[in-house]
Design an enzyme around this catalytic site. Structure first.
Site, PDB file in Angstrom:
ATOM      1  N   SER A   1      -9.337   0.012   8.141  1.00 50.96           N
ATOM      2  CA  SER A   1      -8.788   0.095   6.788  1.00 50.96           C
ATOM      3  C   SER A   1      -8.209  -1.194   6.230  1.00 50.96           C
ATOM      4  O   SER A   1      -7.853  -1.241   5.055  1.00 50.96           O
ATOM      5  CB  SER A   1      -7.723   1.199   6.726  1.00 50.96           C
ATOM      6  OG  SER A   1      -8.322   2.462   6.842  1.00 50.96           O
TER       7      SER A   1
ATOM      8  N   SER B   1      -8.996   2.151   3.968  1.00 49.50           N
ATOM      9  CA  SER B   1      -8.121   2.846   3.048  1.00 49.50           C
ATOM     10  C   SER B   1      -7.212   1.916   2.252  1.00 49.50           C
ATOM     11  O   SER B   1      -6.426   2.385   1.417  1.00 49.50           O
ATOM     12  CB  SER B   1      -7.263   3.857   3.814  1.00 49.50           C
ATOM     13  OG  SER B   1      -6.432   3.212   4.750  1.00 49.50           O
TER      14      SER B   1
ATOM     15  N   LYS C   1       0.835  -1.193   0.000  1.00 53.11           N
ATOM     16  CA  LYS C   1       0.000   0.000   0.000  1.00 53.11           C
ATOM     17  C   LYS C   1       0.873   1.248   0.000  1.00 53.11           C
ATOM     18  O   LYS C   1       1.905   1.291   0.680  1.00 53.11           O
ATOM     19  CB  LYS C   1      -0.898  -0.046   1.242  1.00 53.11           C
ATOM     20  CG  LYS C   1      -1.846   1.101   1.437  1.00 53.11           C
ATOM     21  CD  LYS C   1      -2.654   0.848   2.716  1.00 53.11           C
ATOM     22  CE  LYS C   1      -3.591   1.979   3.051  1.00 53.11           C
ATOM     23  NZ  LYS C   1      -4.350   1.678   4.295  1.00 53.11           N
TER      24      LYS C   1
END
Length: 476
Positions: free
Chosen positions: A176, A152, A76
């Site tokens: 997330s 996220s 990520k």
């Protein structure tokens, strides 16, 4: 069998075994992933940067002989520095923030033998439950491309559910990991506080509530990847929970008969959407069939207090990063540096007092003490992961401040366990009437990841879920 088919039919642990046995090479797996990136990423927008040439060169130079050697992996673009790549945090302010060295997590992934292929999309500073940053654009859900992949860690979840990557790094400061796992039909474990170190050993306020790990197609992959990154850094200020030795090895043991409480409404008594309720009730019945004691019960806490803690604590870390970046650039904040929602967070935090921050940290402790007694009676709490159906893209829009209330609805069952630090996992649990995934959440006592993994593995065996969405995906 072609390498693409091998990629589809095997999880991370399985792929590593094939590499170890000489049945497939790391180059063949990377070839398959590169082909998938070219075919699918233009639709999904899951990866925002790649390092394909570097990955081939690392394979040619010889990979570390770790347990996951040769398996492609994505990280990520938030909280995981990779040497030579920009760490943007999904923000235009950090778009050219190229780092010189790997962070802690990338280093541990590499030592496990993983081949880092690229970076996955994230909302700006992770401050949304949908991945739609202005910097890189919207990430789409492989099950229905008109809907969110969650946030996220939506880029990682979309890449894995879309068959581009077998697993991806993720992190969780309010849901997330679990929210995108739920949206995309994956398994997503948020570890206990301090189980996994922050990437650079800093983030003093964010670290206690935000934990790094992964989104995976199988429970055993989550265990194997946790083995790769778990463990403290010298000087860590937060005590690491007891280590079982190997989370993957722990899956060989049955969980025993556990006391499991379940609920289908949030802490204020508002019910989850009907299909989520059905998923929880179906899972509760299955767990009872598997020999566990299951009854309806729930811990109590104040939802506004949880929201206040997270907005203050995480907001302070975000504002600090923004101010440090501006100082390094030697300029003031420009109008197009931040998205409107992030600018609102930054301005609000800069206006708050140290007393407010102290009060938020004190409230975090009080919330943990409110919830802990319930977990003395029960081993696991079962709830929906999401209180709402997987929403369409645009329902949580950081250019419109009013939609932040929608994002808050996504965290009904997740955010409190960032405040308390308890381990919590999202487990796939079927599909709704629109063909979008449903998920349940399992939460345990501090340090009880092994128990959560064992119970999730029981559910995985008793009610298997598809590893990825069909391609081409449906459109809204």
């Amino acid at each position: 069998m072609g390498a693409g088919e091998v990629l589809d039919r095997n999880d991370v642990v399985g792929l590593a075994g094939l590499v170890r046995d000489g049945e497939v090479t790391p180059v063949e797996l990377l070839d398959a992933v590169v082909a998938r990136i070219e075919e699918r990423n233009p639709v999904l927008n899951a990866l925002v940067a790649t390092r394909v040439d570097e990955a081939y060169a690392e394979i040619a130079a010889g990979l570390p002989d770790g347990p996951l050697r040769g398996v492609p992996f994505g990280v990520k673009d938030l909280g995981c520095d990779v040497a030579g790549m920009a760490s943007t945090s999904g923000s235009r302010l950090f778009a050219d923030n190229v780092v010189d060295a790997d962070g802690v997590l990338a280093g541990r992934y590499r030592r496990a033998g993983l081949v880092i292929v690229g970076k996955t999309n994230t909302p700006e500073f992770g401050k949304n439950a949908s991945t739609e940053p202005l910097l890189f654009g919207k990430t789409r859900n492989p099950w229905n491309t008109g809907h969110t992949a969650g946030g996220s860690s939506g880029g990682s979840a979309s890449a894995v559910a879309g068959g581009i990557l077998p697993a991806g790094h993720a992190n969780d400061g309010g849901g997330s990991i679990r929210i995108p796992a739920a949206c995309c039909g994956l398994f997503g474990l948020k570890p206990s506080r301090a189980r996994v170190p922050s990437d650079n050993g800093a983030g003093a306020f964010a670290y206690p509530v935000s934990m790094a790990h992964a989104v995976t197609r199988t429970v055993r992959d989550s265990a194997a990847l946790l083995d790769a990154v778990a463990g403290p850094l010298p000087g860590d200020a937060t005590l690491t929970p007891a280590d079982p030795g190997s989370f993957l090895a722990a899956l060989a043991e049955a969980p025993g008969r556990l006391r499991i409480g379940y609920a289908t409404a949030n802490a204020e008594g508002v019910p989850a959407h009907p299909k989520a309720i059905e998923a929880v009730e179906r899972t509760a019945a299955l767990l009872a069939e598997l020999g566990h004691h299951v009854e309806e019960s729930a811990p109590k806490w104040d939802m506004p207090s949880v929201a206040g803690v997270l907005s203050t604590v995480m907001g302070a870390e975000t504002a600090s990063r923004i101010q440090d970046r501006l100082a390094a650039l030697g300029r003031d904040l420009a109008d197009d540096d931040l998205e409107p929602a992030t600018r609102w967070i930054n301005d609000r935090v800069l206006a708050q007092t140290s007393t407010e921050l102290s009060r938020a940290l004190r409230n975090a402790e009080l919330i943990g003490r409110q919830i802990a007694p319930w977990f003395q009676e029960f081993d696991i709490w079962l709830t929906p992961t999401l209180g709402v159906e997987v929403p369409e893209l645009g329902w949580m829009d950081t250019t419109r401040i009013e939609t932040l209330a929608n994002a808050a609805k996504m965290t009904w069952f997740t955010s409190v366990f960032n405040v308390t630090g308890l381990p919590s996992a999202s487990v796939p649990a079927g599909f709704d009437g629109n063909g979008l995934p449903l998920a349940i959440e399992l939460t345990g006592r501090m340090g009880a990841e092994a128990t959560l993994l064992r119970v999730a593995a029981q559910l995985e065996e008793a009610a298997p879920w598809p590893w990825q969405a069909p391609w081409e995906p449906a459109t809204a």
